[in-house]
Design an enzyme around this catalytic site. Structure first.
Site, PDB file in Angstrom:
ATOM      1  N   SER A  91       4.257  -1.959  -4.565  1.00  0.00           N
ATOM      2  CA  SER A  91       3.504  -2.882  -3.724  1.00  0.00           C
ATOM      3  C   SER A  91       4.448  -3.992  -3.309  1.00  0.00           C
ATOM      4  O   SER A  91       5.126  -4.587  -4.149  1.00  0.00           O
ATOM      5  CB  SER A  91       2.303  -3.473  -4.477  1.00  0.00           C
ATOM      6  OG  SER A  91       1.843  -4.664  -3.858  1.00  0.00           O
ATOM      7  N   CYS A 253       0.588  -7.097   3.301  1.00  0.00           N
ATOM      8  CA  CYS A 253       0.804  -5.775   2.711  1.00  0.00           C
ATOM      9  C   CYS A 253       2.193  -5.222   3.032  1.00  0.00           C
ATOM     10  O   CYS A 253       2.443  -4.702   4.123  1.00  0.00           O
ATOM     11  CB  CYS A 253      -0.273  -4.793   3.160  1.00  0.00           C
ATOM     12  SG  CYS A 253      -0.269  -3.263   2.219  1.00  0.00           S
TER      13      CYS A 253
END
Length: 344
Positions: A91, A253
């Site tokens: 991530s 993101c």
């Protein structure tokens, strides 16, 4: 107070997305590689993940990063992303949180104006370049793993929206990227609940209609997230990644921005050197840059660089106690959303 066992965590966020970092007290996770360790958490023993990601110790809008010793000699540290549904291989926002925690806690010596940290993740080696000033990490650039497209404009049948087109791409995890106008929604704070529920509904439909399997990473074989995509008037890509059981990413993101770069490369819309701004539902920004090309399993892949900033806002200690009635955690639909049943 008798605390025989405890976990020490730093509280960190990246553009509003909470990514706490476990810096002490965690048990050893079996496995020869970081990917093995992630698969052990997902397939054998998920007790630590549940303990730190569910109530009463956690809330729905956060992740926890397990900081551990690297399994490869060319890395300075290793980490695994723990979320409410499972452990994930990578991530971007969480990686920026980890780098910030390592540097500002002194676990990795800070060198100004730039410190390079090599991170062992289940997705592969991540090279982070942190701009440092006055004892702070003020910007982090991540050289992410090769990102590639599995499908462009894949038709997916939905009961609610009819046929919609989906791009499927890997950016550290697999994404289904959907232009938000196909479901009649804007990427705006007031639409967060509707976007979250739509993303989870689409994820379930995609599991039935689309198969993915990373050519090199065993166990990375599902679409982890649905990311809605839009375009702002200034040309920035507006992003909204949806996560189980039904929430939206507060950050732009990083892995989703990497996956989006891969779709742009596959369409011939960018080449090496191109940069795009990714803007989140609350206005936070990452810069996504294509710094090179390579090939993964016969697929043309982009080498992404994601730049953003993290902030340490506190610290906490969690007591580990065998008589805790909720050591496996719980989640309720009042705050976790109507699809809390998706969590194990």
């Amino acid at each position: 107070m008798n605390w025989d066992r405890s976990l020490d965590l730093l509280q960190v966020h990246c553009q509003g997305e909470i990514g706490k970092v476990i810096v002490g007290g965690a048990p050893e996770i079996p496995g020869a590689t970081m990917l093995d360790k992630m698969n052990h958490i997902n397939n054998v023993d998920d007790s630590l993940r549940r303990f730190v990601t569910f109530e009463p110790r956690a809330s729905v809008a956060m992740s926890v990063n397990l900081l551990i010793e690297p399994t490869r000699p060319d890395a300075d540290a290793g980490f695994i992303v723990l979320q409410a549904d499972r452990a994930h291989p990578m991530s971007g926002s969480n990686c920026i949180c980890v780098v910030t925690a390592l540097l500002e806690s002194g676990r990795v010596p800070m060198r100004e104006p730039e410190t390079i940290i090599r991170l062992d993740t289940p997705a592969g080696l991540i090279i982070a370049r942190a701009t440092c000033r006055n004892g702070r990490s003020v910007s982090v650039s991540l050289d992410n793993v090769p990102s590639f497209t599995e499908a462009l404009d894949r038709i997916v049948e939905t009961p609610r929206w009819g046929r919609i087109m989906v791009d499927v791409a890997f950016g550290g995890v697999y994404y289904a990227i959907v232009n938000a106008d196909q479901i009649g929604l804007d990427i705006a704070p007031a639409k967060a609940r509707q976007l979250a529920e739509a993303g989870i509904e689409l994820k379930s439909l995609l599991a039935e209609q689309v198969t993915v399997k990373h050519p090199e990473l065993i166990g990375v074989d599902e679409i982890a997230y649905v990311m809605f995509r839009g375009r702002d008037p200034d040309g920035a890509v507006r992003t909204c990644t949806t996560l189980k059981p039904g929430r939206v990413d507060r950050s732009p993101c990083g892995t989703g921005s990497s996956a989006n770069l891969a779709t742009l490369l596959a369409r011939g819309e960018i080449s090496v050197g191109a940069r795009r701004t990714s803007r989140s539902i609350i206005g936070g920004e990452f810069v996504a840059e294509a710094i090179g090309e390579t090939e993964i399993g016969g697929r043309r892949a982009v080498l992404p660089r994601i730049t953003g900033q993290g902030w340490i806002y506190g610290r906490e200690t969690l007591r580990l106690s065998d008589d805790d009635p909720f050591k496996s955690g719980f989640a309720l639909s009042d705050s976790w959303g109507p699809r809390v049943d998706l969590l194990g």
